[in-house]
Design a protein around this motif. Structure first.
Motif, PDB file in Angstrom:
ATOM      1  N   MET A   1       1.257 -20.315 -28.911  1.00 45.12           N
ATOM      2  CA  MET A   1       0.961 -18.997 -28.403  1.00 45.12           C
ATOM      3  C   MET A   1      -0.157 -18.337 -29.209  1.00 45.12           C
ATOM      4  O   MET A   1      -0.856 -17.463 -28.694  1.00 45.12           O
ATOM      5  CB  MET A   1       2.222 -18.127 -28.430  1.00 45.12           C
ATOM      6  N   THR A   2      -0.352 -18.759 -30.446  1.00 46.20           N
ATOM      7  CA  THR A   2      -1.411 -18.177 -31.262  1.00 46.20           C
ATOM      8  C   THR A   2      -2.788 -18.484 -30.687  1.00 46.20           C
ATOM      9  O   THR A   2      -3.655 -17.610 -30.658  1.00 46.20           O
ATOM     10  CB  THR A   2      -1.322 -18.707 -32.707  1.00 46.20           C
ATOM     11  N   ARG A   3      -2.967 -19.695 -30.220  1.00 44.63           N
ATOM     12  CA  ARG A   3      -4.261 -20.069 -29.638  1.00 44.63           C
ATOM     13  C   ARG A   3      -4.537 -19.244 -28.388  1.00 44.63           C
ATOM     14  O   ARG A   3      -5.653 -18.759 -28.188  1.00 44.63           O
ATOM     15  CB  ARG A   3      -4.280 -21.557 -29.314  1.00 44.63           C
ATOM     16  N   LEU A   4      -3.523 -19.073 -27.548  1.00 44.72           N
ATOM     17  CA  LEU A   4      -3.681 -18.274 -26.344  1.00 44.72           C
ATOM     18  C   LEU A   4      -3.994 -16.822 -26.691  1.00 44.72           C
ATOM     19  O   LEU A   4      -4.835 -16.182 -26.047  1.00 44.72           O
ATOM     20  CB  LEU A   4      -2.424 -18.359 -25.485  1.00 44.72           C
ATOM     21  N   THR A   5      -3.338 -16.304 -27.718  1.00 42.84           N
ATOM     22  CA  THR A   5      -3.599 -14.933 -28.152  1.00 42.84           C
ATOM     23  C   THR A   5      -5.047 -14.767 -28.601  1.00 42.84           C
ATOM     24  O   THR A   5      -5.707 -13.777 -28.259  1.00 42.84           O
ATOM     25  CB  THR A   5      -2.645 -14.532 -29.295  1.00 42.84           C
ATOM     26  N   LEU A   6      -5.563 -15.723 -29.344  1.00 42.43           N
ATOM     27  CA  LEU A   6      -6.949 -15.634 -29.814  1.00 42.43           C
ATOM     28  C   LEU A   6      -7.955 -15.742 -28.666  1.00 42.43           C
ATOM     29  O   LEU A   6      -8.977 -15.042 -28.659  1.00 42.43           O
ATOM     30  CB  LEU A   6      -7.214 -16.712 -30.858  1.00 42.43           C
ATOM     31  N   ILE A   7      -7.657 -16.595 -27.706  1.00 42.67           N
ATOM     32  CA  ILE A   7      -8.551 -16.711 -26.549  1.00 42.67           C
ATOM     33  C   ILE A   7      -8.549 -15.408 -25.752  1.00 42.67           C
ATOM     34  O   ILE A   7      -9.600 -14.905 -25.344  1.00 42.67           O
ATOM     35  CB  ILE A   7      -8.141 -17.906 -25.672  1.00 42.67           C
ATOM     36  N   LEU A   8      -7.368 -14.868 -25.532  1.00 44.59           N
ATOM     37  CA  LEU A   8      -7.273 -13.601 -24.807  1.00 44.59           C
ATOM     38  C   LEU A   8      -7.910 -12.460 -25.584  1.00 44.59           C
ATOM     39  O   LEU A   8      -8.514 -11.559 -25.001  1.00 44.59           O
ATOM     40  CB  LEU A   8      -5.814 -13.277 -24.501  1.00 44.59           C
ATOM     41  N   VAL A  53       0.070  -9.828 -23.740  1.00 42.32           N
ATOM     42  CA  VAL A  53      -0.333 -10.585 -22.551  1.00 42.32           C
ATOM     43  C   VAL A  53      -0.016 -12.067 -22.748  1.00 42.32           C
ATOM     44  O   VAL A  53       0.484 -12.732 -21.835  1.00 42.32           O
ATOM     45  CB  VAL A  53      -1.832 -10.363 -22.236  1.00 42.32           C
ATOM     46  N   ALA A  54      -0.275 -12.602 -23.928  1.00 46.24           N
ATOM     47  CA  ALA A  54       0.038 -14.014 -24.201  1.00 46.24           C
ATOM     48  C   ALA A  54       1.537 -14.261 -24.102  1.00 46.24           C
ATOM     49  O   ALA A  54       1.971 -15.303 -23.596  1.00 46.24           O
ATOM     50  CB  ALA A  54      -0.482 -14.405 -25.578  1.00 46.24           C
ATOM     51  N   LYS A  55       2.323 -13.320 -24.557  1.00 46.75           N
ATOM     52  CA  LYS A  55       3.778 -13.451 -24.474  1.00 46.75           C
ATOM     53  C   LYS A  55       4.236 -13.437 -23.026  1.00 46.75           C
ATOM     54  O   LYS A  55       5.150 -14.176 -22.642  1.00 46.75           O
ATOM     55  CB  LYS A  55       4.428 -12.313 -25.254  1.00 46.75           C
ATOM     56  N   GLN A  56       3.610 -12.609 -22.205  1.00 46.33           N
ATOM     57  CA  GLN A  56       3.972 -12.546 -20.793  1.00 46.33           C
ATOM     58  C   GLN A  56       3.555 -13.810 -20.035  1.00 46.33           C
ATOM     59  O   GLN A  56       4.245 -14.228 -19.110  1.00 46.33           O
ATOM     60  CB  GLN A  56       3.306 -11.314 -20.129  1.00 46.33           C
ATOM     61  N   ILE A  57       2.448 -14.422 -20.439  1.00 48.27           N
ATOM     62  CA  ILE A  57       1.979 -15.634 -19.760  1.00 48.27           C
ATOM     63  C   ILE A  57       2.839 -16.827 -20.115  1.00 48.27           C
ATOM     64  O   ILE A  57       3.208 -17.621 -19.248  1.00 48.27           O
ATOM     65  CB  ILE A  57       0.501 -15.896 -20.114  1.00 48.27           C
ATOM     66  N   SER A  58       3.154 -16.984 -21.398  1.00 49.91           N
ATOM     67  CA  SER A  58       3.896 -18.181 -21.813  1.00 49.91           C
ATOM     68  C   SER A  58       5.386 -18.019 -21.756  1.00 49.91           C
ATOM     69  O   SER A  58       5.969 -17.116 -21.352  1.00 49.91           O
ATOM     70  CB  SER A  58       3.507 -18.564 -23.216  1.00 49.91           C
TER      71      SER A  58
END
Length: 58
Positions: A1-8, A53-58
């Motif tokens: 989830m960290t990678r997704l957070t950084l991309i977002l 947002v990353a938490k909601q996606i994953s």
């Protein structure tokens, strides 16, 4: 989830900082300090928003 957070964050941070600058300019604050403050607030606000947002996606 960290990678997704950084991309977002790269997208959300740019959007919120740009929106803050536009708001600062439309309210008549056209000097450097209010513009930088608005951009910095947008970037700081983007951190929890990106995480949420990353938490909601994953």
């Amino acid at each position: 989830m960290t990678r997704l957070t950084l991309i977002l964050f790269s997208m959300i941070g740019t959007t919120l900082a740009g929106s803050g600058v536009v708001i600062a300019l439309t309210t008549g604050n056209d000097t450097l300090q209010p513009i930088l403050i608005a951009a910095a607030l947008g970037v700081v606000l983007a951190l929890p928003v990106s995480w949420w947002v990353a938490k909601q996606i994953s």
